[in-house]
Write a protein that holds these residues in place. Structure first.
Motif, PDB file in Angstrom:
ATOM      1  N   LYS A 121       0.821  -1.203   0.000  1.00  0.00           N
ATOM      2  CA  LYS A 121       0.000   0.000   0.000  1.00  0.00           C
ATOM      3  C   LYS A 121       0.864   1.267   0.000  1.00  0.00           C
ATOM      4  CE  LYS A 121      -3.734   1.591   3.014  1.00  0.00           C
ATOM      5  NZ  LYS A 121      -4.574   1.151   4.143  1.00  0.00           N
ATOM      6  N   LEU A 122       1.948   1.227   0.747  1.00  0.00           N
ATOM      7  CA  LEU A 122       2.842   2.395   0.845  1.00  0.00           C
ATOM      8  C   LEU A 122       3.767   2.542  -0.354  1.00  0.00           C
ATOM      9  CD1 LEU A 122       4.242   2.458   4.494  1.00  0.00           C
ATOM     10  CD2 LEU A 122       2.911   4.234   3.355  1.00  0.00           C
ATOM     11  N   GLN A 123       4.061   1.405  -0.988  1.00  0.00           N
ATOM     12  CA  GLN A 123       5.150   1.385  -1.974  1.00  0.00           C
ATOM     13  C   GLN A 123       5.032   2.443  -3.073  1.00  0.00           C
ATOM     14  OE1 GLN A 123       5.141   0.059  -5.356  1.00  0.00           O
ATOM     15  NE2 GLN A 123       7.335   0.441  -5.587  1.00  0.00           N
ATOM     16  N   PRO A 124       3.867   2.572  -3.744  1.00  0.00           N
ATOM     17  CA  PRO A 124       3.818   3.593  -4.809  1.00  0.00           C
ATOM     18  C   PRO A 124       4.071   5.002  -4.282  1.00  0.00           C
ATOM     19  CG  PRO A 124       1.939   2.104  -4.960  1.00  0.00           C
ATOM     20  CD  PRO A 124       2.613   1.803  -3.659  1.00  0.00           C
ATOM     21  N   TYR A 125       3.691   5.263  -3.031  1.00  0.00           N
ATOM     22  CA  TYR A 125       3.906   6.598  -2.464  1.00  0.00           C
ATOM     23  C   TYR A 125       5.388   6.856  -2.253  1.00  0.00           C
ATOM     24  CZ  TYR A 125      -1.120   6.773  -1.722  1.00  0.00           C
ATOM     25  OH  TYR A 125      -2.470   6.783  -1.938  1.00  0.00           O
ATOM     26  N   VAL A 126       6.076   5.881  -1.637  1.00  0.00           N
ATOM     27  CA  VAL A 126       7.501   6.059  -1.355  1.00  0.00           C
ATOM     28  C   VAL A 126       8.281   6.175  -2.662  1.00  0.00           C
ATOM     29  CG1 VAL A 126       9.536   4.977  -0.310  1.00  0.00           C
ATOM     30  CG2 VAL A 126       7.304   4.796   0.809  1.00  0.00           C
ATOM     31  N   PHE A 127       7.985   5.277  -3.579  1.00  0.00           N
ATOM     32  CA  PHE A 127       8.705   5.261  -4.852  1.00  0.00           C
ATOM     33  C   PHE A 127       8.475   6.570  -5.617  1.00  0.00           C
ATOM     34  CE2 PHE A 127       9.132   3.892  -9.377  1.00  0.00           C
ATOM     35  CZ  PHE A 127      10.434   3.431  -9.322  1.00  0.00           C
ATOM     36  N   SER A 128       7.216   6.985  -5.714  1.00  0.00           N
ATOM     37  CA  SER A 128       6.906   8.211  -6.477  1.00  0.00           C
ATOM     38  C   SER A 128       7.527   9.435  -5.826  1.00  0.00           C
ATOM     39  CB  SER A 128       5.408   8.440  -6.559  1.00  0.00           C
ATOM     40  OG  SER A 128       4.781   7.351  -7.124  1.00  0.00           O
ATOM     41  N   LEU A 129       7.433   9.502  -4.520  1.00  0.00           N
ATOM     42  CA  LEU A 129       7.977  10.670  -3.825  1.00  0.00           C
ATOM     43  C   LEU A 129       9.491  10.752  -4.046  1.00  0.00           C
ATOM     44  CD1 LEU A 129       7.397  13.032  -1.808  1.00  0.00           C
ATOM     45  CD2 LEU A 129       8.138  11.447  -0.005  1.00  0.00           C
ATOM     46  N   GLY A 130      10.179   9.636  -3.794  1.00  0.00           N
ATOM     47  CA  GLY A 130      11.626   9.626  -3.965  1.00  0.00           C
ATOM     48  C   GLY A 130      12.029   9.968  -5.385  1.00  0.00           C
ATOM     49  N   MET A 131      11.395   9.325  -6.334  1.00  0.00           N
ATOM     50  CA  MET A 131      11.770   9.554  -7.732  1.00  0.00           C
ATOM     51  C   MET A 131      11.452  10.986  -8.157  1.00  0.00           C
ATOM     52  SD  MET A 131      13.220   6.829  -8.633  1.00  0.00           S
ATOM     53  CE  MET A 131      13.334   6.714 -10.403  1.00  0.00           C
ATOM     54  N   THR A 132      10.325  11.523  -7.686  1.00  0.00           N
ATOM     55  CA  THR A 132       9.969  12.883  -8.077  1.00  0.00           C
ATOM     56  C   THR A 132      10.986  13.883  -7.538  1.00  0.00           C
ATOM     57  OG1 THR A 132       7.657  12.254  -8.104  1.00  0.00           O
ATOM     58  CG2 THR A 132       8.121  14.605  -8.049  1.00  0.00           C
ATOM     59  N   ILE A 133      11.398  13.692  -6.288  1.00  0.00           N
ATOM     60  CA  ILE A 133      12.429  14.582  -5.731  1.00  0.00           C
ATOM     61  C   ILE A 133      13.692  14.481  -6.570  1.00  0.00           C
ATOM     62  CG2 ILE A 133      13.963  14.958  -3.757  1.00  0.00           C
ATOM     63  CD1 ILE A 133      11.653  13.968  -1.960  1.00  0.00           C
TER      64      ILE A 133
END
Lengths: 576, 181
Positions: free
Chosen positions: A418-430
């Motif tokens: 559930k968390l994975q897309p959030y962590v991945f997207s946030l990190g990659m976007t930064i």
């Protein structure tokens, strides 16, 4: 023995051999993603100047392997699984020539391993692009050629399956939109692989001494018909998957079959011209050629992407509104299943692909603006938005969907999924945003040391550039963490995930061994009927007003950012 | 559901399209055309357009041109690197070459003058990245590229190599000095 099993949860019919091939291709893809992800960490922690982890030789070696494993092996293995799913499973057809499909898979594995071995041996640190006359070991090129031949066989198995389904009359009417999109991807893939063969085969002969010269500029032009067009396979594939996911999660139907299919057709005609994007500041190529090609013939492929940008979320909005989420402009979006990684992964991929990847791609692909961007770290920032988030996160979202359906396992550690897309997207976007910034300040890509240690002359980048590389580094580490979470969930699901009946044994998921024989109890699935007809009522207002507002927001960002870059260009030294 | 089912209408291409999609496709098309025409427009009215003048050459031939240029106009030596500093007449043909791992020679130019800059590589691909101006060009072996460049700022500028060229890539720097005239 019957060929098919029906999935009790999704209702999909799986052909036995297609099912095994999907499993092995998806698993192989994830293995190469694991390798690419580990290598990514080495790249990020070296480019983050304060950490500067790896020595120069190892850095270039790691960067070469990272690029090839992520951009070629991971995505193309996974795309093979998608092609088999979109043909055999969606059309309820047996797979054409499974023996050939296995042979193709074997070639791809041999090629991928051979290429990785060449890079690992240390004398093939030539980057993914392997520009001549810098030379890699012969098996570096041979590995890529074998991989490409294997993928080509997979493409023809897909086409054969479409023919077979039509002959067997497994469906009524036209092929579904998702299959149509996969067909687009397949056609682009064939073009791409042919270009790759045209240039890599002579390069291989050159590396073993049979040809004494390959023109460096010719190599670049033809190689990029492989290098950039192969990323257009991804675009066509992940857009198809977006339609699939909105269909499965929301029961969405395309707002218009005609518009969406026309947009795919534009991809087939124009996406391949993208080769030019890398040749804009090269010697000896005319401006007319650059303008026509870099714009995909007047941006007709960009037009196609902008159309999908409206019709994909639009289809979802229409479906949500029909379920009663009609309040205001965005209730349909607010009430979406944000805790379901299939949805959040798809939606973040869509937004980041469109707003960051799409816009930066068009801007840097403008003939003159490329002067201030070529070979800076802006370029990898762009394609991490398109491929590492757009395509990769879409494939991750699809994987969450397929684990129960294809592998018959419940997700392992659902909270992590559930968390994975959030962590991945946030990190990659930064990471992406800050690397875009650093690129604008002139920081170079594929460069070990922005301090230029040991150079006879000296140069210092501004302090902001260091700051941006550092913040980008932090984002990148977070992105790798998000990738690791994906791998923990997927590998964990196959090993420890709760078995869903009917289920596969421990190693069956990995090796593509079918489920128990008794599960395959359908000789021939019932014919796939056409979708329920609906009233086409276009008399009223907009069907998807919220999506229209989102699309206008995209356009505003696009126009503003485009203008800023022309303004920046106008401030540099006049050249002509 | 029908995104993965065959379309409801057998003749799906005759189904009328909604207003919203037509309007958006129209807006998008107009924007695409604007972006397309921006490029020829800039060729006419903009000042940053890459010339397409280029010649096929080879390392030996190009190296000779550069050496002749250095011999004719050399005015000094940069202390740190021992690299020749060349001060060509305003508005003349000037040369720079990329090789493992240097940009050779150092150029001494005048602000506001237009030079014909020849660029070539002696070995592999190199990237001419002029900092902090941020003009980036691909330098490909076997080709001599000629661009007209007009420095409009005075100061010290650095050429960074931004195409990977092996283990010493990060040490490959060059200099262009621009003085007020």
């Amino acid at each position: 023995m019957a060929r098919f099993r029906v999935c009790p949860d999704s209702g999909f019919y799986f052909d036995r051999s297609a099912e095994s091939l999907m499993k092995v291709n998806a698993v192989a893809g994830v293995v190469f993603l694991l390798i690419a992800g580990l290598l990514a960490l080495g790249v990020i922690l070296t480019r983050w100047q304060e950490v500067h982890l790896l020595p120069a030789d190892l850095f270039y070696q790691v960067l070469t392997a990272h690029g090839i494993n992520a951009l070629i092996f991971w995505v193309i293995f996974f795309e093979m699984a998608v092609l088999y799913f979109a043909s055999s499973t969606l059309l309820r057809s047996r797979l054409a020539a499974p023996g050939w499909a296995w042979a193709g898979f074997a070639l791809m594995i041999i090629g991928a391993v051979m290429n990785n071995v060449a890079v690992l041996q240390g004398n093939s640190s030539v980057m993914m692009t392997s520009y001549v006359p810098m030379q890699a070991a012969p098996h570096f090129y041979l590995g890529l050629i074998l991989f490409a031949v294997g993928a080509l066989i997979g493409c023809f198995v897909f086409l054969g399956t479409l023919v077979l389904a039509k002959d067997d009359k497994t469906y009524d009417g036209s092929i579904p939109l998702v299959t149509f999109g996969a067909l687009t991807a397949c056609i682009i893939a064939i073009f791409t692989i042919a270009s790759g063969a045209i240039i890599l085969f002579p390069t291989f002969l050159w590396s073993i001494g049979y040809i004494n010269h390959i023109d460096a500029e010719m190599y670049r032009i033809i190689w990029w018909a492989l290098g950039h067009s192969s990323q257009q396979i991804n675009v066509a594939a992940h857009v198809s998957i977006w339609y699939l996911i909105t269909g499965i999660l929301f029961g969405a139907r395309p707002m218009s079959e005609k518009v969406s299919r026309f947009a795919f057709l534009l991809y087939i005609f124009f996406l391949q011209l993208a080769s030019a994007h890398h040749i804009l500041v090269d010697p000896g190529v005319s401006s007319e050629w650059k303008i026509f090609n870099t714009s995909y013939a007047m941006y007709l492929a960009v037009l196609a992407s902008m159309i999908h940008g409206l019709t994909v979320p639009g289809a979802m909005e229409v479906a949500q509104r029909s379920k009663g989420y009609t309040k205001g402009l965005f209730e349909w979006l607010r009430k979406a299943p944000w805790g379901n990684p299939v949805f959040s992964g798809f939606f973040f991929a869509l937004i980041i692909f469109g707003f960051i990847g799409g816009i930066t791609g068009v801007v840097m692909g403008t003939e003159q603006i490329n002067l201030i961007i070529h070979n800076t770290i802006y370029v990898p920032a762009h394609f991490h938005a398109t491929v590492a988030v757009g395509t990769t996160l879409t494939f991750m979202a699809l994987t969450y969907l397929l684990i129960p359906v294809l592998f018959r396992r419940a997700l392992f550690l659902p909270w992590m999924a559930k968390l994975q897309p959030y962590v991945f997207s946030l990190g990659m976007t930064i990471m992406i945003l800050f690397l875009l910034g650093a690129g604008t300040l002139g920081v170079s890509r594929r460069h070990w040391d922005m301090d230029f240690t040991g150079a006879a002359l000296s140069f210092e980048y501004p302090g902001t550039a260091y700051m941006m590389m550092a913040v980008g580094g932090i984002g990148g580490v977070l992105g790798v963490l998000g990738g690791a979470m994906f791998l923990i969930v997927t590998v964990g699901s196959l090993l420890f995930g709760k078995k869903l009946e009917p289920s596969a044994g421990l190693f069956q998921g990995f090796c593509g061994i079918p489920l128990a024989d008794s599960v395959y109890n359908v000789e021939q699935p019932p014919r796939l009927e056409r979708a329920e007809p609906i009233e086409h009522d276009h008399s009223g207002g907009f069907e998807a007003p919220g999506t229209f507002v989102l699309a206008l927001a995209l356009l505003v960002c696009f126009v503003v950012y485009y203008a800023i870059n022309w303004d920046y260009l106008s401030s540099v030294w006049p050249i002509g | 559901m029908s995104s993965f089912l065959p379309p409801a209408d057998r003749i799906w291409w005759n189904v009328p399209v909604g207003k919203q999609e037509i309007i958006w496709a129209g807006i998008a098309l107009v924007w695409c055309l604007i972006m397309f025409f921006m490029m020829p427009y800039w060729h006419v009215y903009g000042k940053q357009n890459l010339s397409t003048e280029a010649y096929q050459t080879n390392a030996e031939k190009y190296g000779e041109s550069v050496e002749a240029f250095v011999a004719e106009y050399q005015t000094g030596v940069e202390e740190q690197s021992g690299m020749p500093i060349v001060t060509p007449p305003a508005g003349s043909d000037i040369y720079m070459l990329g090789r493992l791992w240097q940009w050779y020679p150092i150029l001494n130019l005048e602000k506001g003058e237009t030079y014909r800059l020849h660029l070539g590589s002696m070995d592999w691909n190199h990237g001419f990245s002029l900092q902090p101006v941020n003009i980036n060009l691909q330098v490909v072996p076997g080709y001599e590229m000629v661009i007209n460049v007009t420095p409009d700022q005075a100061g010290e500028f650095t050429v960074v190599c931004n195409e990977y060229c092996g283990i010493g890539h990060h040490t490959m720097l060059g200099k262009i000095y621009v003085k007020e005239n």
